[in-house]
Design a protein around this motif. Structure first.
Motif, PDB file in Angstrom:
ATOM      1  N   ASN A  18     -13.781  17.776   5.476  1.00 54.93           N
ATOM      2  CA  ASN A  18     -14.598  18.349   6.539  1.00 54.93           C
ATOM      3  C   ASN A  18     -15.380  17.268   7.287  1.00 54.93           C
ATOM      4  N   ASN A  19     -15.430  17.400   8.580  1.00 56.07           N
ATOM      5  CA  ASN A  19     -16.227  16.523   9.448  1.00 56.07           C
ATOM      6  C   ASN A  19     -15.810  15.055   9.355  1.00 56.07           C
ATOM      7  N   SER A  20     -14.543  14.789   9.009  1.00 49.62           N
ATOM      8  CA  SER A  20     -14.079  13.397   8.887  1.00 49.62           C
ATOM      9  C   SER A  20     -13.471  12.876  10.184  1.00 49.62           C
ATOM     10  N   GLY A  21     -13.296  13.755  11.173  1.00 55.31           N
ATOM     11  CA  GLY A  21     -12.746  13.309  12.438  1.00 55.31           C
ATOM     12  C   GLY A  21     -11.360  12.716  12.278  1.00 55.31           C
ATOM     13  N   SER A  22     -11.171  11.522  12.864  1.00 55.53           N
ATOM     14  CA  SER A  22      -9.858  10.864  12.804  1.00 55.53           C
ATOM     15  C   SER A  22      -9.827   9.714  11.807  1.00 55.53           C
ATOM     16  N   LEU A  23     -10.811   9.658  10.889  1.00 55.00           N
ATOM     17  CA  LEU A  23     -10.889   8.536   9.951  1.00 55.00           C
ATOM     18  C   LEU A  23      -9.629   8.415   9.101  1.00 55.00           C
ATOM     19  N   TYR A  24      -9.076   9.530   8.684  1.00 56.08           N
ATOM     20  CA  TYR A  24      -7.912   9.508   7.807  1.00 56.08           C
ATOM     21  C   TYR A  24      -6.600   9.673   8.569  1.00 56.08           C
ATOM     22  N   TRP A  25      -6.692   9.812   9.903  1.00 56.15           N
ATOM     23  CA  TRP A  25      -5.494  10.034  10.716  1.00 56.15           C
ATOM     24  C   TRP A  25      -4.675   8.757  10.806  1.00 56.15           C
ATOM     25  N   ASN A  26      -3.361   8.902  10.641  1.00 55.80           N
ATOM     26  CA  ASN A  26      -2.472   7.761  10.612  1.00 55.80           C
ATOM     27  C   ASN A  26      -1.434   7.884  11.730  1.00 55.80           C
ATOM     28  N   TYR A  27      -0.815   6.765  12.097  1.00 56.15           N
ATOM     29  CA  TYR A  27       0.189   6.791  13.160  1.00 56.15           C
ATOM     30  C   TYR A  27       1.385   7.664  12.793  1.00 56.15           C
ATOM     31  N   LYS A  28       1.529   8.012  11.524  1.00 54.61           N
ATOM     32  CA  LYS A  28       2.610   8.906  11.102  1.00 54.61           C
ATOM     33  C   LYS A  28       2.289  10.368  11.400  1.00 54.61           C
ATOM     34  N   LYS A  29       1.189  10.583  12.082  1.00 55.31           N
ATOM     35  CA  LYS A  29       0.814  11.908  12.573  1.00 55.31           C
ATOM     36  C   LYS A  29       0.363  12.870  11.475  1.00 55.31           C
ATOM     37  N   THR A  30      -0.289  12.346  10.457  1.00 58.12           N
ATOM     38  CA  THR A  30      -0.909  13.197   9.452  1.00 58.12           C
ATOM     39  C   THR A  30      -2.071  12.444   8.817  1.00 58.12           C
ATOM     40  N   TYR A  31      -2.743  13.064   7.862  1.00 57.60           N
ATOM     41  CA  TYR A  31      -3.926  12.465   7.252  1.00 57.60           C
ATOM     42  C   TYR A  31      -3.553  11.831   5.910  1.00 57.60           C
ATOM     43  N   TYR A  32      -4.083  10.631   5.682  1.00 59.19           N
ATOM     44  CA  TYR A  32      -3.762   9.883   4.469  1.00 59.19           C
ATOM     45  C   TYR A  32      -5.002   9.218   3.900  1.00 59.19           C
ATOM     46  N   ILE A  33      -4.960   8.982   2.574  1.00 63.02           N
ATOM     47  CA  ILE A  33      -5.771   7.936   1.963  1.00 63.02           C
ATOM     48  C   ILE A  33      -4.803   6.852   1.505  1.00 63.02           C
ATOM     49  N   VAL A  34      -5.315   5.660   1.317  1.00 62.90           N
ATOM     50  CA  VAL A  34      -4.453   4.515   1.009  1.00 62.90           C
ATOM     51  C   VAL A  34      -4.725   4.012  -0.406  1.00 62.90           C
ATOM     52  N   LEU A  35      -3.645   3.818  -1.161  1.00 61.35           N
ATOM     53  CA  LEU A  35      -3.714   3.180  -2.468  1.00 61.35           C
ATOM     54  C   LEU A  35      -3.139   1.769  -2.305  1.00 61.35           C
ATOM     55  N   LEU A  36      -3.985   0.762  -2.397  1.00 61.07           N
ATOM     56  CA  LEU A  36      -3.579  -0.633  -2.182  1.00 61.07           C
ATOM     57  C   LEU A  36      -3.533  -1.355  -3.515  1.00 61.07           C
ATOM     58  N   ALA A  37      -2.472  -2.142  -3.741  1.00 62.16           N
ATOM     59  CA  ALA A  37      -2.326  -2.858  -5.006  1.00 62.16           C
ATOM     60  C   ALA A  37      -1.884  -4.298  -4.774  1.00 62.16           C
ATOM     61  N   LEU A  38      -2.455  -5.185  -5.565  1.00 60.29           N
ATOM     62  CA  LEU A  38      -2.063  -6.596  -5.603  1.00 60.29           C
ATOM     63  C   LEU A  38      -1.484  -6.854  -6.983  1.00 60.29           C
TER      64      LEU A  38
ATOM     65  N   ALA B 273       0.835  -1.200   0.000  1.00 65.06           N
ATOM     66  CA  ALA B 273       0.000   0.000   0.000  1.00 65.06           C
ATOM     67  C   ALA B 273       0.866   1.244   0.000  1.00 65.06           C
ATOM     68  N   LYS B 274       0.329   2.297  -0.559  1.00 66.88           N
ATOM     69  CA  LYS B 274       0.965   3.605  -0.550  1.00 66.88           C
ATOM     70  C   LYS B 274       0.042   4.585   0.176  1.00 66.88           C
ATOM     71  N   HIS B 275       0.580   5.241   1.211  1.00 65.90           N
ATOM     72  CA  HIS B 275      -0.188   6.250   1.933  1.00 65.90           C
ATOM     73  C   HIS B 275       0.049   7.618   1.299  1.00 65.90           C
ATOM     74  N   VAL B 276      -1.026   8.250   0.872  1.00 71.77           N
ATOM     75  CA  VAL B 276      -0.940   9.543   0.193  1.00 71.77           C
ATOM     76  C   VAL B 276      -1.456  10.629   1.125  1.00 71.77           C
ATOM     77  N   THR B 277      -0.620  11.605   1.385  1.00 71.92           N
ATOM     78  CA  THR B 277      -0.982  12.691   2.292  1.00 71.92           C
ATOM     79  C   THR B 277      -2.092  13.552   1.694  1.00 71.92           C
ATOM     80  N   ILE B 278      -3.097  13.856   2.504  1.00 75.52           N
ATOM     81  CA  ILE B 278      -4.212  14.691   2.062  1.00 75.52           C
ATOM     82  C   ILE B 278      -4.526  15.731   3.132  1.00 75.52           C
ATOM     83  N   GLN B 279      -5.337  16.690   2.764  1.00 73.49           N
ATOM     84  CA  GLN B 279      -5.934  17.597   3.737  1.00 73.49           C
ATOM     85  C   GLN B 279      -7.223  16.944   4.201  1.00 73.49           C
ATOM     86  N   ALA B 280      -7.398  16.810   5.474  1.00 72.17           N
ATOM     87  CA  ALA B 280      -8.551  16.078   5.999  1.00 72.17           C
ATOM     88  C   ALA B 280      -9.866  16.678   5.498  1.00 72.17           C
TER      89      ALA B 280
END
Length: 210
Positions: free
Chosen positions: A156-176, A147-154
């Motif tokens: 609105n009203n998403s809370g901690s859904l995109y928060w990652n242990y790397k201390k920023t907000y990400y969406i994930v691109l997963l590939a098989l 997977a690749k974690h892509v930094t985003i601006q959180a």
């Protein structure tokens, strides 16, 4: 019939000298871009035809420039440049570049998805497993997952859904991928807090073979 008779202009002769170079630095040959352009022109033309004849006719001239749009789309995919950077390179508006990438991506996905990432049957899974053993000596392996974690601006009203242990907000691109690095399946847009395994389990692929 209209798509078959629609001829692309020679974009190289229509672009300024400094822009001709930019057609060459994506990781696609000119022939590949031209071939894909033909298909995309037909696809986009059919989409416009469904709306109305008047709208379609008014956009025929625009479809002649889809070869240049494919080039700009390839630049975005190959380099990862921002819309702003590409807009400066081609003297286009930032929103225009965004629209080109969005519309062309939809057309390319519609055209190539079944060819590039078809739904695999048992025979093809077994062939992938055998190739993993032959090429990499991994037994009983049907894919390599990462997977690749892509930094985003959180959002609105998403809370901690995109928060990652790397201390920023990400969406994930997963590939098989298969043993030759070809994509078998992808999942785009999962929450940054989710693990690779969790994303796979909840993806369409994971649900299909659970």
């Amino acid at each position: 019939m209209l798509c078959a008779n629609l001829k692309l202009i020679d974009v190289d002769n229509c672009l300024p000298e400094e822009e001709r170079y930019q057609l060459s630095y994506p990781t696609m040959s000119h022939a590949q871009i031209e071939g894909l352009s033909q298909s995309v022109v037909c696809s986009m033309s059919k989409m416009k035809w469904r709306k109305s004849t008047e709208e379609f006719c008014s956009s025929v001239v625009d479809t002649l420039f889809h070869q240049a749009q494919i080039s700009r789309h390839a630049v975005f995919l190959a380099t990862g440049d921002s819309f702003k950077t590409i807009s400066f390179s081609y003297r286009l508006g930032k929103s225009t570049v965004g629209a080109i990438v969005h519309d062309t991506s939809i057309a390319v996905i519609d055209l190539l998805l079944e060819e590039v990432m078809p739904v695999l049957n048992e025979e093809k899974w077994n062939a992938i497993s055998e190739e993993f053993w032959t090429k990499w000596q991994f037994p009983n392996c049907i894919g390599s997952l990462d997977a690749k974690h892509v930094t985003i601006q959180a959002p609105n009203n998403s809370g901690s859904l995109y928060w990652n242990y790397k201390k920023t907000y990400y969406i994930v691109l997963l590939a098989l991928v298969d043993p030759c690095y070809n994509f078998i399946a992808i999942d785009v847009g999962a929450y940054g807090k989710n693990s690779d395994g969790g994303i796979l389990v909840n993806s369409n692929l994971g649900k299909q073979y659970a």
